[in-house]
Scaffold this motif. Structure first.
Motif, short mmCIF file in Angstrom:
data_model
loop_
_atom_site.label_atom_id
_atom_site.label_comp_id
_atom_site.label_asym_id
_atom_site.label_seq_id
_atom_site.Cartn_x
_atom_site.Cartn_y
_atom_site.Cartn_z
N SER A 106 -5.36 5.71 -7.42
CA SER A 106 -6.85 5.49 -6.89
C SER A 106 -7.17 6.07 -7.94
O SER A 106 -7.57 6.94 -8.19
CB SER A 106 -6.98 5.54 -5.29
N GLU A 140 -13.63 12.47 1.88
CA GLU A 140 -12.77 11.45 1.79
C GLU A 140 -11.97 11.08 0.68
O GLU A 140 -11.05 10.60 0.05
CB GLU A 140 -13.35 10.27 2.19
N ASP A 141 -12.74 11.41 -0.58
CA ASP A 141 -12.11 10.98 -2.33
C ASP A 141 -11.27 12.60 -2.11
O ASP A 141 -9.95 12.26 -2.63
CB ASP A 141 -12.81 11.16 -3.04
N TYR A 142 -10.62 13.17 -1.62
CA TYR A 142 -9.94 14.36 -1.62
C TYR A 142 -8.75 13.76 -0.99
O TYR A 142 -7.89 13.83 -1.23
CB TYR A 142 -10.60 15.53 -1.46
N ASP A 157 0.91 -1.02 0.10
CA ASP A 157 0.21 -0.60 0.31
C ASP A 157 0.61 1.13 -0.27
O ASP A 157 1.22 1.15 0.85
CB ASP A 157 -0.79 0.20 1.02
N THR A 209 0.25 3.78 0.20
CA THR A 209 0.04 5.03 0.97
C THR A 209 0.24 5.36 2.36
O THR A 209 0.13 6.14 3.51
CB THR A 209 -1.80 5.41 1.01
N ASN A 210 0.91 3.75 2.82
CA ASN A 210 1.18 3.17 4.66
C ASN A 210 2.17 3.41 4.71
O ASN A 210 3.41 2.49 3.77
CB ASN A 210 0.66 2.48 4.25
N TYR A 230 -11.56 6.02 -8.53
CA TYR A 230 -12.57 7.12 -7.78
C TYR A 230 -13.59 7.31 -8.88
O TYR A 230 -13.34 7.08 -9.64
CB TYR A 230 -12.73 8.57 -6.69
N ASN A 282 -3.48 11.34 -0.62
CA ASN A 282 -2.38 10.41 -0.47
C ASN A 282 -1.98 9.54 -1.17
O ASN A 282 -0.56 8.69 -1.48
CB ASN A 282 -3.35 8.84 0.37
N SER A 283 -2.93 9.22 -2.19
CA SER A 283 -2.75 8.33 -3.70
C SER A 283 -1.17 9.44 -4.25
O SER A 283 -0.09 8.58 -4.99
CB SER A 283 -3.75 7.90 -4.36
N ASP A 294 -8.06 10.67 -0.06
CA ASP A 294 -7.58 9.82 -0.77
C ASP A 294 -6.44 10.77 -2.09
O ASP A 294 -5.77 9.96 -2.54
CB ASP A 294 -8.58 8.60 -1.82
N GLN A 295 -6.99 11.18 -2.71
CA GLN A 295 -6.24 12.08 -4.25
C GLN A 295 -4.73 12.11 -3.14
O GLN A 295 -4.29 12.04 -4.25
CB GLN A 295 -6.84 12.18 -5.30
#
Length: 253
Positions: free
Chosen positions: A95, A108-110, A65, A67-68, A97, A115-116, A112-113
């Motif tokens: 990722s 949360e989509d913002y 992952d 982003t981790n 979406y 992080n990605s 997510d992006q």
């Protein structure tokens, strides 16, 4: 003049994706050994590994992952069990979406992006750049998008992540350039890839009419640009944002 990556080792994140798989195989065809990163699609990773090995190059697959931090550091350990060094990073993973308006897009989509697109490169930098500094050599190539210059409706989360990534790469290029590490971005347009080579490809005439070359490019066009930037032919290019989209967008000066 040939692109020769013999003796180099490259990591391609998201290597099982539409563009990533072609990048990985192209780098191998230029002589590089390749680390094939995937998140979920192990079957495709194994397929790509076999294709690269058939070219006579070493290929290993790693799951992580990106982003981790802990997962990226574990990936680092796996890579250095197989290779003495990592010379080339292609940060391609992103990722997926559902795109919609800012009013409708989930907060949360913002994240997510971000992080990605941004944190992926931050974590890859922390994991692998110290060794590149020791070696006084490295190539970092981020896959951005033409959308960063378009700013069309419904692109907000994606564009926010990619424009944040652009700022990170420009600063990184200045911070580590003295160590002979180049940092560049490739910005694909809407490319033709395996997904669009079927008997019933997605209509694209409305897109193509705005492209100066009046056609869509191929996934191989992106891979070719990545291979060039990864090579010593590009050893005096850093901090660049390179659209590969037939002129659909043009970076301003």
């Amino acid at each position: 003049m040939n692109i020769d990556l013999t003796g180099r080792t490259a990591l391609v994140t998201g290597a099982t994706g539409q563009l990533g798989r072609v990048m990985a195989k192209t780098l191998a065809s230029c002589g590089a050994d390749v680390v094939i990163h995937y998140l979920n699609n192990e079957a495709k990773a194994l397929e790509i590994q076999a294709e690269i090995q058939a070219l006579g190059r070493k290929a290993v697959i790693v799951q992580a992952d990106i982003t981790n931090l802990a997962s990226v550091m574990e990936m680092k350990q796996q890579i250095f069990k197989q290779f003495d060094r990592l010379d080339i990073i292609v940060a391609n993973a992103v990722s997926q979406y559902t795109w919609t308006s800012i009013l409708e897009q989930a907060p949360e989509d913002y994240l997510d992006q971000f992080n990605s697109c941004v944190m992926q490169s931050v974590l890859l930098t922390k994991a692998f750049v110290p060794q590149m500094i020791e070696n006084q050599y490295g190539r970092i190539i981020g896959i951005n998008t033409e959308c960063s210059l378009q700013n069309f409706p419904n692109q907000s989360a994606y564009v926010t992540g990619k424009r944040g990534m652009d700022g990170l790469y420009r600063i990184l290029a200045k911070e580590i350039g003295e160590n002979q590490i180049t940092v560049n971005q490739v910005a694909p347009g809407w490319m033709i890839s395996e997904k669009y080579r079927g008997d019933d490809p997605e209509p694209s005439s409305d897109y193509e009419k705005n492209v100066p070359l009046k056609r869509r490019g191929e996934d191989q066009d992106i891979a070719n640009t990545v291979a060039f930037l990864a090579s010593d032919l590009a050893n005096f290019i850093t901090g660049a944002f390179v659209p590969v989209c037939g002129g659909n967008v043009m970076a301003a000066i």
